[in-house]
Design a protein around this motif. Sequence first.
Motif: not given
Length: 164
Positions: A107-136
């Motif tokens: 959550l910290r890593a994802a929040a860090s990325e989401l707190s920076v405006p612009g690229e990558p899109p928020a939905k991409v960030v969320i999907n990437e971290y959800l893929d990682i969450a499903h792995g753990f």
Amino acid sequence: MSGRAPMQKGRPRTGARLAAVQALFQSEQAGENPEAVIEQFVRHRLGPNDAEEGVAEGRVPDADAKLFARIVRTTAKRIEEIDATLAGALAKDWPLEKLDPVLRALLRAAASELSVPGEPPAKVVINEYLDIAHGFFLGDEPRFANGVLDSLARSLRAEEFAKP
């Protein structure tokens, strides 16, 4: 926690995010300086090696090292602000400290990325971290992470969710 990490073959940005979660977890749990952890990962855990070790052995063979380092550095540098933002997205009776440490790092890593405006899109960030969450995680943690990250994204990047 399931103990299995997601496979990242050919997905260097996802690999960087996976390694960032692992590094943030290690830094917090061992009390290690984030810069020292970044150096350890770059030297010993990122990229291919002769033994062909993969994610299951703790390596992230396909990882964008620059993105990895940027996520860890940004998160470490802004940890108090990120934790305050996350605390605002969590239920009052569920403090950040109560979360599984891997989930907290994610959550910290994802929040860090989401707190920076612009690229990558928020939905991409969320999907990437959800893929990682499903792995753990095999339980409800990915669904929990999805709810928290969706709430954060809608707060931090409202313009991306505004209907045209």
